[in-house]
Design a protein around this motif. Structure first.
Motif, PDB file in Angstrom:
ATOM      1  N   ASP A 260     -40.611  -4.814  14.771  1.00  0.00           N
ATOM      2  CA  ASP A 260     -41.801  -5.498  14.211  1.00  0.00           C
ATOM      3  C   ASP A 260     -42.831  -5.610  15.320  1.00  0.00           C
ATOM      4  OD1 ASP A 260     -40.516  -5.788  11.847  1.00  0.00           O
ATOM      5  OD2 ASP A 260     -39.672  -7.763  12.319  1.00  0.00           O
ATOM      6  N   ARG A 266     -45.191  -2.227  11.703  1.00  0.00           N
ATOM      7  CA  ARG A 266     -43.737  -2.066  11.873  1.00  0.00           C
ATOM      8  C   ARG A 266     -43.450  -0.602  12.226  1.00  0.00           C
ATOM      9  NH1 ARG A 266     -41.139  -4.549   6.641  1.00  0.00           N
ATOM     10  NH2 ARG A 266     -39.173  -4.332   7.787  1.00  0.00           N
ATOM     11  N   ARG A 296     -41.950   6.484  12.240  1.00  0.00           N
ATOM     12  CA  ARG A 296     -42.867   6.061  11.177  1.00  0.00           C
ATOM     13  C   ARG A 296     -43.479   4.725  11.567  1.00  0.00           C
ATOM     14  NH1 ARG A 296     -41.397   5.304   4.757  1.00  0.00           N
ATOM     15  NH2 ARG A 296     -43.535   5.172   4.009  1.00  0.00           N
ATOM     16  N   PHE A 298     -46.066   1.759  10.065  1.00  0.00           N
ATOM     17  CA  PHE A 298     -46.757   1.373   8.835  1.00  0.00           C
ATOM     18  C   PHE A 298     -47.127  -0.101   8.863  1.00  0.00           C
ATOM     19  CE2 PHE A 298     -43.287  -0.967   6.919  1.00  0.00           C
ATOM     20  CZ  PHE A 298     -42.166  -0.393   7.514  1.00  0.00           C
ATOM     21  N   ALA A 300     -48.216  -2.956   5.741  1.00  0.00           N
ATOM     22  CA  ALA A 300     -48.512  -3.199   4.323  1.00  0.00           C
ATOM     23  C   ALA A 300     -49.094  -4.597   4.203  1.00  0.00           C
ATOM     24  CB  ALA A 300     -47.227  -3.099   3.507  1.00  0.00           C
ATOM     25  N   ARG A 301     -50.266  -4.666   3.605  1.00  0.00           N
ATOM     26  CA  ARG A 301     -50.870  -5.995   3.344  1.00  0.00           C
ATOM     27  C   ARG A 301     -51.233  -6.055   1.873  1.00  0.00           C
ATOM     28  NH1 ARG A 301     -54.744  -6.694   8.673  1.00  0.00           N
ATOM     29  NH2 ARG A 301     -53.189  -7.771   9.993  1.00  0.00           N
ATOM     30  N   ARG A 302     -51.699  -7.209   1.450  1.00  0.00           N
ATOM     31  CA  ARG A 302     -51.953  -7.362   0.017  1.00  0.00           C
ATOM     32  C   ARG A 302     -52.970  -6.323  -0.471  1.00  0.00           C
ATOM     33  NH1 ARG A 302     -51.377 -11.917  -2.993  1.00  0.00           N
ATOM     34  NH2 ARG A 302     -51.293 -13.276  -1.182  1.00  0.00           N
ATOM     35  N   ASP A 303     -54.006  -6.058   0.353  1.00  0.00           N
ATOM     36  CA  ASP A 303     -55.072  -5.181  -0.166  1.00  0.00           C
ATOM     37  C   ASP A 303     -55.218  -3.910   0.660  1.00  0.00           C
ATOM     38  OD1 ASP A 303     -55.876  -6.177   2.150  1.00  0.00           O
ATOM     39  OD2 ASP A 303     -57.583  -7.339   1.397  1.00  0.00           O
ATOM     40  N   SER A 304     -54.251  -3.632   1.553  1.00  0.00           N
ATOM     41  CA  SER A 304     -54.398  -2.359   2.304  1.00  0.00           C
ATOM     42  C   SER A 304     -53.028  -1.877   2.737  1.00  0.00           C
ATOM     43  CB  SER A 304     -55.270  -2.584   3.552  1.00  0.00           C
ATOM     44  OG  SER A 304     -54.495  -3.262   4.520  1.00  0.00           O
ATOM     45  N   LEU A 305     -52.944  -0.535   2.917  1.00  0.00           N
ATOM     46  CA  LEU A 305     -51.679   0.073   3.340  1.00  0.00           C
ATOM     47  C   LEU A 305     -51.983   1.165   4.352  1.00  0.00           C
ATOM     48  CD1 LEU A 305     -48.584   0.424   2.904  1.00  0.00           C
ATOM     49  CD2 LEU A 305     -49.160   2.235   1.274  1.00  0.00           C
ATOM     50  N   ASP A 307     -49.960   4.066   6.706  1.00  0.00           N
ATOM     51  CA  ASP A 307     -48.607   4.641   6.759  1.00  0.00           C
ATOM     52  C   ASP A 307     -48.690   5.984   7.486  1.00  0.00           C
ATOM     53  OD1 ASP A 307     -46.075   5.420   6.401  1.00  0.00           O
ATOM     54  OD2 ASP A 307     -46.125   5.490   4.210  1.00  0.00           O
ATOM     55  N   GLU A 337     -55.115   3.269   2.731  1.00  0.00           N
ATOM     56  CA  GLU A 337     -55.717   2.929   1.433  1.00  0.00           C
ATOM     57  C   GLU A 337     -56.175   1.479   1.508  1.00  0.00           C
ATOM     58  OE1 GLU A 337     -53.648   1.832  -2.697  1.00  0.00           O
ATOM     59  OE2 GLU A 337     -53.505   3.971  -2.253  1.00  0.00           O
ATOM     60  N   ARG A 341     -62.300  -5.888  -3.837  1.00  0.00           N
ATOM     61  CA  ARG A 341     -62.686  -6.500  -5.124  1.00  0.00           C
ATOM     62  C   ARG A 341     -64.181  -6.223  -5.318  1.00  0.00           C
ATOM     63  NH1 ARG A 341     -59.430 -10.470  -7.101  1.00  0.00           N
ATOM     64  NH2 ARG A 341     -60.686 -10.269  -8.977  1.00  0.00           N
ATOM     65  N   GLN A 346     -61.506  -3.476  -9.048  1.00  0.00           N
ATOM     66  CA  GLN A 346     -61.168  -3.092  -7.670  1.00  0.00           C
ATOM     67  C   GLN A 346     -61.676  -1.680  -7.394  1.00  0.00           C
ATOM     68  OE1 GLN A 346     -56.858  -3.419  -7.529  1.00  0.00           O
ATOM     69  NE2 GLN A 346     -57.015  -5.013  -5.957  1.00  0.00           N
ATOM     70  N   ARG A 379     -61.324   0.562 -10.689  1.00  0.00           N
ATOM     71  CA  ARG A 379     -60.353   0.164 -11.722  1.00  0.00           C
ATOM     72  C   ARG A 379     -60.752  -1.220 -12.218  1.00  0.00           C
ATOM     73  NH1 ARG A 379     -53.981   1.042 -10.866  1.00  0.00           N
ATOM     74  NH2 ARG A 379     -53.505   1.029 -13.076  1.00  0.00           N
TER      75      ARG A 379
ATOM     76  N   PRO B  24     -47.730 -11.401  -0.723  1.00  0.00           N
ATOM     77  CA  PRO B  24     -48.113 -10.158  -0.026  1.00  0.00           C
ATOM     78  C   PRO B  24     -46.878  -9.340   0.368  1.00  0.00           C
ATOM     79  CG  PRO B  24     -48.514 -12.098   1.362  1.00  0.00           C
ATOM     80  CD  PRO B  24     -48.135 -12.599   0.016  1.00  0.00           C
ATOM     81  N   PRO B  25     -47.025  -8.012   0.423  1.00  0.00           N
ATOM     82  CA  PRO B  25     -45.881  -7.131   0.716  1.00  0.00           C
ATOM     83  C   PRO B  25     -45.602  -7.047   2.213  1.00  0.00           C
ATOM     84  CG  PRO B  25     -47.864  -5.820   0.371  1.00  0.00           C
ATOM     85  CD  PRO B  25     -48.265  -7.248   0.196  1.00  0.00           C
ATOM     86  N   ARG B  26     -44.398  -6.529   2.553  1.00  0.00           N
ATOM     87  CA  ARG B  26     -44.064  -6.368   3.971  1.00  0.00           C
ATOM     88  C   ARG B  26     -43.786  -4.909   4.305  1.00  0.00           C
ATOM     89  NH1 ARG B  26     -42.294  -8.813   7.893  1.00  0.00           N
ATOM     90  NH2 ARG B  26     -40.255  -7.798   8.091  1.00  0.00           N
ATOM     91  N   ASP B  27     -43.579  -4.064   3.256  1.00  0.00           N
ATOM     92  CA  ASP B  27     -43.312  -2.643   3.552  1.00  0.00           C
ATOM     93  C   ASP B  27     -43.932  -1.787   2.445  1.00  0.00           C
ATOM     94  OD1 ASP B  27     -41.717  -3.054   1.377  1.00  0.00           O
ATOM     95  OD2 ASP B  27     -39.875  -3.221   2.546  1.00  0.00           O
ATOM     96  N   VAL B  28     -43.751  -0.483   2.570  1.00  0.00           N
ATOM     97  CA  VAL B  28     -44.455   0.440   1.659  1.00  0.00           C
ATOM     98  C   VAL B  28     -44.013   0.237   0.214  1.00  0.00           C
ATOM     99  CG1 VAL B  28     -44.955   2.863   1.176  1.00  0.00           C
ATOM    100  CG2 VAL B  28     -44.806   2.070   3.544  1.00  0.00           C
ATOM    101  N   TYR B  31     -45.547  -2.802  -1.128  1.00  0.00           N
ATOM    102  CA  TYR B  31     -46.992  -2.664  -1.426  1.00  0.00           C
ATOM    103  C   TYR B  31     -47.177  -2.157  -2.850  1.00  0.00           C
ATOM    104  CZ  TYR B  31     -51.773  -0.832  -1.258  1.00  0.00           C
ATOM    105  OH  TYR B  31     -53.088  -0.553  -1.535  1.00  0.00           O
ATOM    106  N   ALA B  34     -46.100  -4.902  -5.358  1.00  0.00           N
ATOM    107  CA  ALA B  34     -47.073  -6.004  -5.461  1.00  0.00           C
ATOM    108  C   ALA B  34     -48.318  -5.523  -6.215  1.00  0.00           C
ATOM    109  CB  ALA B  34     -47.460  -6.480  -4.056  1.00  0.00           C
ATOM    110  N   LEU B  43     -55.609  -9.718 -12.020  1.00  0.00           N
ATOM    111  CA  LEU B  43     -56.065 -10.044 -10.665  1.00  0.00           C
ATOM    112  C   LEU B  43     -56.416 -11.530 -10.613  1.00  0.00           C
ATOM    113  CD1 LEU B  43     -58.351  -6.939  -9.865  1.00  0.00           C
ATOM    114  CD2 LEU B  43     -55.948  -7.335  -9.276  1.00  0.00           C
TER     115      LEU B  43
END
Lengths: 697, 158, 144
Positions: A260, A266, A296, A298, A300-305, A307, A337, A341, A346, A379, B24-28, B31, B34, B43
């Motif tokens: 982490d 991560r 790898r 990566f 991951a957050r609520r509104d973005s990824l 990787d 990605e 909002r 989105q 969307r 909120p997510p912690r991994d792919v 994501y 969620a 939303l």
């Protein structure tokens, strides 16, 4: 602080001249965590001694109990001698001794001892196993047991003699030392012994070295584990000289790191190296037939990824070894990605980069490709008052491809893929009797997409699946090199029934209708008019196969899940099911899979297989297990195994026989016998009391 | 026949759309899960009265073993355990689990065919797609269970 | 120099004279008893017994006329004899038998050791004390 005070409680206390104090009747002495119970204690004040007559019970913390008939201890119960004593550690391991001496509250020295964790009853006084020793010292602080002139007996028969033996006491979980040896018998390597030795390297790391010696192999296996505050690291490896490959050294290394990093990033690291393709199977280290070494990163957050991954591949499959340099050697991807909002909906923006290279540079077979793509999608969802959910998304992807060593494609080409989709959902609910709840959810989706620009090489969209997970996906191709095009309607209905009794039933039925069957035709695909989709995928033609999935769950015990893809006259294209059942006596897991043969997926024949794994607790101590894999296509069992386990509170014996029937040059059919014995109550945790032997007197 | 739209005027989930905040997510895979859950539950604008956390545990089984000992079908068995809680007090309102599986192929290469269907990249992408489909299936099953049992956990509808 | 705390201190020569002092005295000629009240202190040689109330019973006729045969103390009794001390709610000292019976929240302290129970019988002739009824003893191991 003042030295702890001892408390003595008794029914009667006599105070005599000459400073004698005699306590009688349910006498208890408590001092600094040690509790002693006896029928009579004489406290000789000047000599500071306690003369105790039994039956005596002495508890030192909750893990050590000493029972004795007679004892003489000093007043703080730390030093002294107990006669015909029995010491019980962690309610499991019992040491009976003619004499037991306590030395400064830490050491206990037992003479003429019998140590065992087996229940002993009147009608069978001989324990399943015992260790007899002239002298045993228990170090309560280090939690170790030191035996001198120890004799190991099974069912009363002396089996082994150890001039000096050290064993951890049951309460110790991590200590360096010998682990329980095991025997491995295979038809190729004969009968061999594995003797693991565990090295505790501080609180956060350990190393296990296991020599594995048999008539035809000398192998050293190793496992290293380390835990950090921010992650873990583990290596499994082995080094071998054997008769199968007499003139070279065989080895394998599997490494795995999970970390982490700051700001939610991560990192995952994996190493998989092996000396030759049969090594893992010959020694049963792993059934992986393709190795991947890579990293790898990566977040991951609520509104973005974010990787990013880089992987090197190596095949072990004998059929692929001849063309290994035409298989992808290195594959790197980066993707990001972000969802913003915007106006009740989105806006999702994304970018990605893929690079794939093959060692060979043969035209087409040795092709290397790179792709850079950008995507944007808006969307929005609405909830109409009647309870109708509407969801609209519009967007486009643009990709630029760079292709090497492939005459079918120019060096650079690009394409634009616009798409639009509207989905309507109307979830309906009904309350049944007795708290039963029903839900029906019809879903209708209308989707359109197209490709503008030249055909692009297809590296990632070959293995197509069709299930409820992509019934409403914009593109049912797994990757991005192929896109579903044209106008199509996806329809589905979901039914869910829940009951307070834990009874849940679920079902989904769906189908896809297409305006025209032709899909994103790549230059290389050799499919027919179906375009992109092969018949075996269930998505072929203007009307897809039916998709039907069902699930029945009864509480935590029973779960049956099945999914089928079939055409109008119920000809199965795909059919997979899983059944799981467990209660406290029986556990059962069975999987069924049927896949129509499909040339484009290199599946010349049907895959038609059933696997079953079950274990049944025959009695309090005996558990039988059986597993098999039946190949309907070859019409014979592919692997079967039977196991028997005898388990009591002090010993677990595992017997297993498994036969693999398959025959190839690299891997021959082989039978494997397993025999394992492990003693409970010596250095490994708490035994499951439901296996404790009972003296049904 | 007694079925009423859940979000309709007399619906058991009236006013619930956009009121459940997914953790909120912690991994792919998290994501994707969620994103699907939040999309299906609506939303959230500002604070929401309910919080939903979902943990997925996936394990892999090798099937379709060929005579050459090659695994040609991999099944991902997923178990999602969820906890719906009151966002102000944190108290659990409903907990439970849903499970399902998806699969992907790792076909054997046959020398007769030039197109190398089952190479490591096509299989790796197929695996990621299978994970994405599994998350979508589990999310749909969870939403269906929450909507179906809304009267049990939701208290008086406003 | 070792100061051994002897339990032996309980021994007592019961033939020594007994003196009783108190704030007030009430004698009943009829049954030959006397009741002392208020800070009663009984001393016999080394031994002292104090209480709030003491009833003295004299021997009847024949040889013991005029001699005290039994002392009954109540209202919180403390018996001190050399290093030993004992407290209780009531106590009966039978002089002829050379026996003191203390009852009710009895605490016998002896150096750092303290014994508590609800009955203590002290035999003054051979200096032994016997407590019973769930006796609780607190002692200092290792203290000389």
């Amino acid at each position: 602080a003042a030295p702890p005070v001892a408390t003595l409680v008794a029914d009667r206390v006599e105070v005599e001249t000459g400073n004698q104090l005699v306590a009688e009747g349910r006498v208890e002495v408590l001092y600094d965590g040690v509790r002693l119970q006896a029928t009579r204690i004489t406290y000789d004040q000047p000599a500071d001694r306690l003369i105790i007559t039994g039956p005596i019970t002495l508890r030192d913390g909750e893990d050590t109990v000493v029972l004795a008939d007679m004892a003489e201890l000093d007043a703080d119960l730390q030093n002294g001698v107990l006669r015909s004593a029995r010491m019980v550690l962690d309610q499991q391991l019992q040491l009976a001794a003619t004499q037991l001496a306590r030395v400064s509250g830490r050491y206990t020295e037992l003479s003429n001892t019998v140590a065992s964790s087996c229940e002993v009853c009147a009608e069978n006084p001989i324990p399943t196993w015992e260790i007899r020793a002239r002298r045993v010292v228990h170090d309560q602080q280090e939690r170790q047991l030191y035996f001198e002139n120890a004799q190991f007996r099974v069912l009363g028969l002396p089996i082994a003699f150890f001039p000096y033996l050290r064993l951890p006491d049951p309460t110790l979980t991590r200590t360096s030392g010998l682990l329980i040896p095991s025997i491995r018998t295979t038809s190729q390597l004969g009968t061999g012994v594995k003797v693991p030795y565990f090295f505790r390297l501080g609180d956060h790391a350990d190393l296990t070295l296991t020599p594995y010696l048999s008539t035809s192999t000398t192998t050293l296996e190793a496992r290293y584990r380390q835990a950090f505050r921010f992650g873990t690291l583990q290596f499994d490896a082995a080094l071998t000289r054997d008769d199968l490959f007499p003139d070279d050294t065989r080895y394998y290394v599997f490494g795995r790191g999970r970390f982490d990093l700051p700001r939610d990033f991560r990192l995952e690291l994996d190493i998989e190296e092996v000396s030759d393709e049969a090594y893992l199977i010959d020694y049963g280290y792993s059934d992986r037939d393709r190795l991947e070494t890579g990293a790898r990163l990566f977040r991951a957050r609520r509104d973005s990824l974010f990787d990013a991954s880089l992987a090197g591949f190596e095949t072990l499959r004998s059929s692929e070894i001849p063309i290994r340099d035409q298989l992808p050697g290195v594959y790197g991807t980066v993707s990001y990605e972000r969802a913003i909002r915007a106006g009740g909906g989105q806006l999702v923006l994304g970018g990605d980069l893929e690079v794939l290279s093959r060692r060979s540079s043969l035209p087409t077979d040795g092709r290397d490709t790179a792709r850079l793509g950008f995507a944007a999608e808006y969307r929005r969802s609405w909830l109409a008052p009647v309870g109708l959910l509407a969801d609209l998304n519009i967007g486009a992807d643009t990709d630029v491809y760079r292709t090497f060593d492939d005459p079918n494609f120019p060096d650079y080409n690009a394409r634009l893929v616009p798409h639009a989709a509207a989905t309507l959902r109307l979830p309906l609910q009904r309350n049944g009797a007795g708290g039963v709840r029903h839900l029906i959810e019809p879903v209708v989706q209308l989707a359109w997409s197209d490709t503008r620009g030249d055909a692009v090489p297809n590296e990632d969209s070959i293995l197509v699946e069709f299930d409820e997970g992509n019934l409403f996906a914009l593109s049912r191709f797994p990757g991005q090199d192929r896109v579903e095009t044209g106008v199509r309607a996806n329809l589905g209905v979901r039914y869910t029934r829940t009951a307070p009794s834990g009874w849940t039933l679920g079902a989904v039925v769906g189908r896809v209708w297409r305006e025209d069957a032709v899909n994103d035709l790549g230059a290389l695909t050799t499919q027919g008019p179906g375009g992109g989709f092969s018949p075996a995928s269930g998505l072929f033609g203007t009307e897809s196969d039916w998709l039907a999935a069902a699930q029945l769950r009864i509480g935590p015990r029973f779960a049956l899940t099945a999914r089928a893809v079939f055409d109008d006259d119920l000809e199965m294209t795909k059919n997979e099911a899983r059944l799981g059942y467990n209660d406290d006596r029986l556990s059962l897991e069975t999987s069924y899979v049927f896949l129509n043969g499909d040339a484009s997926e290199n599946r010349p024949r049907d895959t038609h297989e059933l696997t079953l794994e079950t274990a049944y607790r025959l009695s309090r101590h005996w558990t039988g297990s059986f597993n098999t894999r039946y190949d309907f296509d070859q019409d014979r069992a592919q692997r079967s195994g039977v196991g028997l386990q005898y388990r009591t509170e002090c010993i677990t014996v595992d017997l297993s026989v498994s036969r693999r029937f398959t025959e190839t040059q690299a891997v021959s059919a082989s039978t494997q016998f397993g025999f394992g014995v492990s003693l409970a109550g010596v250095g490994n945790g708490r035994a499951d009391s439901t296996y404790r032997k009972t003296c049904n007197g | 026949c007694g079925f009423t739209p859940v979000y309709g005027p007399q619906g058991v989930a009236r006013g619930l759309y956009g009121q459940i905040q997914v953790a909120p997510p912690r991994d792919v895979p998290g994501y994707i899960l969620a994103r699907e859950l939040q999309q299906r539950l609506g939303l959230v604008d500002g604070a929401a009265p309910y919080d939903l956390t979902a943990e997925v545990d996936v394990n892999e089984t090798g099937l379709g073993i060929t005579p050459d000992q090659e695994i040609t079908r991999i099944r991902l068995q997923g178990t999602l355990s969820y906890r719906l809680s009151d966002s102000s007090t944190g108290a659990a309102i409903r907990t439970g689990s849903v499970q399902n599986f998806t699969s992907y192929s790792a076909p054997v290469f046959s020398a007769a065919r030039q197109s190398i269907a089952g190479n490591s990249v096509t299989v790796a992408v197929a695996e990621e797609d299978a994970v994405e489909r599994l998350m979508t299936i589990l999310a749909d099953q969870l939403v269906a269970e929450l909507l179906a049992t809304a009267p049990d956990w939701r208290g008086p509808t406003p | 120099q070792e100061t051994a705390i002897k339990f032996g201190g309980l021994a007592q020569d019961t033939s020594l004279p007994v003196e009783v002092a108190s704030d007030a005295l009430d004698v009943n000629q009829g049954d030959g008893t006397a009741v002392f009240t208020g800070n009663v202190l009984v001393t016999q040689g080394e031994m002292k017994l104090s209480s709030q109330r003491l009833r003295v019973i004299y021997g009847d006729g024949s040889d013991g006329a005029g001699r005290i045969s039994e002392l009954r103390a109540s209202g919180g009794v403390t018996l001190v004899n050399g290093a030993e001390a004992a407290e209780s709610r009531e106590a009966v000292y039978n002089i002829d038998a050379g026996e003191v019976v203390m009852t009710g929240d009895v605490i016998l302290t002896q150096g750092q050791n303290a014994l508590s129970s609800n009955r203590l019988v002290i035999d003054l002739n051979n200096g032994t004390g016997t407590m019973d009824g769930r006796v609780r003893t607190v002692f200092q191991p290792g203290a000389d």
